[in-house]
Design a protein around this motif. Sequence first.
Motif, PDB file in Angstrom:
ATOM      1  N   LYS A  70      -4.692  53.536  55.083  1.00 35.15           N
ATOM      2  CA  LYS A  70      -5.077  53.280  56.475  1.00 35.15           C
ATOM      3  C   LYS A  70      -5.407  54.572  57.228  1.00 35.15           C
ATOM      4  N   GLY A  71      -5.432  55.691  56.501  1.00 39.43           N
ATOM      5  CA  GLY A  71      -5.795  56.958  57.112  1.00 39.43           C
ATOM      6  C   GLY A  71      -4.744  57.549  58.018  1.00 39.43           C
ATOM      7  N   ARG A  72      -3.488  57.120  57.841  1.00 37.85           N
ATOM      8  CA  ARG A  72      -2.423  57.561  58.744  1.00 37.85           C
ATOM      9  C   ARG A  72      -1.601  58.711  58.184  1.00 37.85           C
ATOM     10  N   CYS A  73      -1.924  59.187  56.986  1.00 38.20           N
ATOM     11  CA  CYS A  73      -1.182  60.304  56.408  1.00 38.20           C
ATOM     12  C   CYS A  73      -2.017  60.958  55.318  1.00 38.20           C
ATOM     13  N   GLU A  74      -1.572  62.132  54.905  1.00 38.05           N
ATOM     14  CA  GLU A  74      -2.036  62.784  53.681  1.00 38.05           C
ATOM     15  C   GLU A  74      -0.898  62.697  52.675  1.00 38.05           C
ATOM     16  N   ILE A  75      -1.222  62.614  51.396  1.00 38.04           N
ATOM     17  CA  ILE A  75      -0.211  62.658  50.345  1.00 38.04           C
ATOM     18  C   ILE A  75      -0.524  63.825  49.418  1.00 38.04           C
ATOM     19  N   GLY A  76       0.450  64.710  49.257  1.00 37.34           N
ATOM     20  CA  GLY A  76       0.325  65.851  48.354  1.00 37.34           C
ATOM     21  C   GLY A  76       1.469  65.863  47.364  1.00 37.34           C
ATOM     22  N   ALA A  77       1.624  66.967  46.651  1.00 40.58           N
ATOM     23  CA  ALA A  77       2.589  67.078  45.557  1.00 40.58           C
ATOM     24  C   ALA A  77       3.760  67.983  45.921  1.00 40.58           C
ATOM     25  N   ALA A 103       5.450  80.296  32.045  1.00 42.43           N
ATOM     26  CA  ALA A 103       4.166  79.901  32.634  1.00 42.43           C
ATOM     27  C   ALA A 103       3.602  78.634  31.999  1.00 42.43           C
ATOM     28  N   ASP A 104       3.753  78.503  30.676  1.00 43.44           N
ATOM     29  CA  ASP A 104       3.193  77.314  30.028  1.00 43.44           C
ATOM     30  C   ASP A 104       3.925  76.047  30.438  1.00 43.44           C
ATOM     31  N   LEU A 105       5.232  76.158  30.660  1.00 42.13           N
ATOM     32  CA  LEU A 105       6.010  74.997  31.092  1.00 42.13           C
ATOM     33  C   LEU A 105       5.694  74.644  32.546  1.00 42.13           C
ATOM     34  N   VAL A 106       5.521  75.664  33.376  1.00 47.74           N
ATOM     35  CA  VAL A 106       5.095  75.432  34.768  1.00 47.74           C
ATOM     36  C   VAL A 106       3.780  74.664  34.782  1.00 47.74           C
ATOM     37  N   ARG A 107       2.838  75.100  33.959  1.00 50.04           N
ATOM     38  CA  ARG A 107       1.532  74.445  33.904  1.00 50.04           C
ATOM     39  C   ARG A 107       1.658  72.991  33.459  1.00 50.04           C
ATOM     40  N   GLU A 108       2.479  72.730  32.455  1.00 47.71           N
ATOM     41  CA  GLU A 108       2.634  71.358  31.963  1.00 47.71           C
ATOM     42  C   GLU A 108       3.250  70.452  33.022  1.00 47.71           C
ATOM     43  N   LYS A 109       4.261  70.941  33.719  1.00 47.33           N
ATOM     44  CA  LYS A 109       4.916  70.124  34.743  1.00 47.33           C
ATOM     45  C   LYS A 109       3.963  69.804  35.892  1.00 47.33           C
ATOM     46  N   ILE A 110       3.253  70.811  36.345  1.00 43.03           N
ATOM     47  CA  ILE A 110       2.321  70.577  37.447  1.00 43.03           C
ATOM     48  C   ILE A 110       1.187  69.655  36.999  1.00 43.03           C
ATOM     49  N   GLN A 124      -8.066  63.389  44.229  1.00 41.39           N
ATOM     50  CA  GLN A 124      -7.435  64.660  43.933  1.00 41.39           C
ATOM     51  C   GLN A 124      -6.544  65.090  45.101  1.00 41.39           C
ATOM     52  N   PRO A 125      -5.239  65.305  44.887  1.00 34.88           N
ATOM     53  CA  PRO A 125      -4.402  65.824  45.980  1.00 34.88           C
ATOM     54  C   PRO A 125      -4.787  67.259  46.321  1.00 34.88           C
ATOM     55  N   ALA A 126      -4.703  67.590  47.597  1.00 33.13           N
ATOM     56  CA  ALA A 126      -5.140  68.917  48.057  1.00 33.13           C
ATOM     57  C   ALA A 126      -3.984  69.866  48.310  1.00 33.13           C
ATOM     58  N   SER A 127      -2.785  69.313  48.609  1.00 36.95           N
ATOM     59  CA  SER A 127      -1.683  70.138  49.120  1.00 36.95           C
ATOM     60  C   SER A 127      -0.488  70.104  48.186  1.00 36.95           C
ATOM     61  N   PHE A 128       0.232  71.224  48.137  1.00 35.62           N
ATOM     62  CA  PHE A 128       1.340  71.393  47.190  1.00 35.62           C
ATOM     63  C   PHE A 128       2.495  72.125  47.860  1.00 35.62           C
ATOM     64  N   ARG A 129       3.713  71.753  47.428  1.00 30.92           N
ATOM     65  CA  ARG A 129       4.896  72.540  47.773  1.00 30.92           C
ATOM     66  C   ARG A 129       5.847  72.550  46.577  1.00 30.92           C
ATOM     67  N   ARG A 144      -3.942  76.189  41.251  1.00 32.01           N
ATOM     68  CA  ARG A 144      -5.385  76.455  41.353  1.00 32.01           C
ATOM     69  C   ARG A 144      -6.131  75.756  40.214  1.00 32.01           C
ATOM     70  N   GLU A 145      -5.577  75.839  39.008  1.00 33.23           N
ATOM     71  CA  GLU A 145      -6.214  75.194  37.856  1.00 33.23           C
ATOM     72  C   GLU A 145      -6.332  73.684  38.044  1.00 33.23           C
ATOM     73  N   PHE A 146      -5.309  73.075  38.660  1.00 33.44           N
ATOM     74  CA  PHE A 146      -5.296  71.625  38.800  1.00 33.44           C
ATOM     75  C   PHE A 146      -5.912  71.136  40.123  1.00 33.44           C
ATOM     76  N   GLY A 147      -6.620  72.010  40.807  1.00 29.84           N
ATOM     77  CA  GLY A 147      -7.475  71.567  41.895  1.00 29.84           C
ATOM     78  C   GLY A 147      -6.877  71.557  43.285  1.00 29.84           C
ATOM     79  N   TYR A 148      -5.689  72.131  43.469  1.00 36.93           N
ATOM     80  CA  TYR A 148      -5.115  72.185  44.813  1.00 36.93           C
ATOM     81  C   TYR A 148      -5.804  73.259  45.648  1.00 36.93           C
ATOM     82  N   GLN A 149      -5.830  73.032  46.944  1.00 37.89           N
ATOM     83  CA  GLN A 149      -6.455  73.977  47.863  1.00 37.89           C
ATOM     84  C   GLN A 149      -5.427  74.721  48.710  1.00 37.89           C
ATOM     85  N   ILE A 150      -4.304  74.049  48.993  1.00 34.64           N
ATOM     86  CA  ILE A 150      -3.349  74.558  49.981  1.00 34.64           C
ATOM     87  C   ILE A 150      -1.939  74.515  49.411  1.00 34.64           C
TER      88      ILE A 150
END
Length: 324
Positions: A70-77, A103-110, A124-129, A144-150
Motif C-alpha cells: 500500500k506504499g506505507r513503508c519501505e522494507i530492507g534487510a 568474508a566468504d561467510l559474510v557474503r553467503e549470509k547476506i 530488490q531491497p535498497a537498505s541494510f543494517r 554492494r555485490e547484492f545490490g544495496y544502495q544504503i
Amino acid sequence: MRACLVITIDVEEDSWDRFQEADDSLENISRIPMLQALFDRYGAVPTYLVTYPVVVNRLAMGLLRDIYDKGRCEIGAHCHPWNTPPVREASSFQNTYLCNLPADLVREKIGTLTNALRDRLGAQPASFRAGRWGFGSDVAAAIREFGYQIDSSVTPYWDWREFGGPDFSDAPSAPYLFDPENVLEMKPRGGLMEIPPTIGFLRDDFARAARLRRRITRSRVARLHLMGMLDRLRVLSFRWLTPELWNGAEMVALAKSFLRNGGSVLNMSFHSVTLLPGKSEYVQEESQVPIFLSHIETVLSFAAENGIQFSSLQAAGAALRPLL
C-alpha cells in the motif's frame, strides 16, 4: 535539501540478548499494525529492516507485505548472523557481530537473506543494517555485490570494541558516500551511502564535543562519573534519537541541535521487540507501551509542525545522492 525524518525499525525475533539460531518466536510482529497506525496519522513512511526469521515466516512477512504493497513503508534487510544461514561459525559473543566473521561467510549470509527478501517482495531491497551494528569492509563489499544502495549500521561517536564490535568513534554524523575499503571515509563518488542513526550532542559544535568525549572515554579517569557530571551541566549532553533511551522532549532537543549543526536528515531508530512488554529492557509492562508510543509521537508531531518531510531510507538516499 529540505530536512527530513527517517524512521528505521529493526524488525526481529522476540529474543533479546539470546543469540541462538532456534530463538525465532515472532510474537512482537503482531504489534506492528498498532505502530503503523501512528505513522499513518502523520503520513510518516517507516523503513522496516527485517531479519531472516521474519522474512521466511509467512504470517509475519504477510503482515509487513500488506503495509508495503500500500506504499506505507519501505522494507530492507537486517542481518543477525546467528540465525541467518549458513550458520557454520562457532557460537560465541564475538561472532554475533557480522563484521567479525570470515568474508566468504559474510557474503553467503547476506546472499541468503537478500535472495529470500527478493522472493517475498518481488523487488530488490535498497537498505541494510547489520545486527548489533556489526558493520565493516567485508559487510560493505557484500551488500554492494547484492545490490544495496544504503546502509544504516554506523553509530557515530560510539566505540563497541569492549563488547567485541567495531569502533565508530570517528564516524561522520551526517550521511555520506563511501566505498567498502574504508566504511568511515567520505568518498564523493562512493558506491554506497551511509545514513547513520541520529546521534549527537545538545550543544553547538559537534566536532569539539566529540573530541572531548573521545578523550574522556579513552582515559583512565572515572569515566561514568565525569560523563554524568558533564551531562548534568549540559557541557557534554550526549543523546541518541531513539525512544528506547530518551523521552520525546529529549529527542526533540537533539533534533533541534542536530538541525542547528547543519544536519538535514534525522534518523530515529528502535527495535520492534520493544513493543512487546518484557521482551526487552526498555518496556517491561503493558502500561509502558502507550508511554513508549507517546515518545515516538512527540518526534512525529515536532516534524509535522516544523515542515520536516517524512521519508523512507531509500527516498532520502535518492534525494541526497546528487548533493554529496
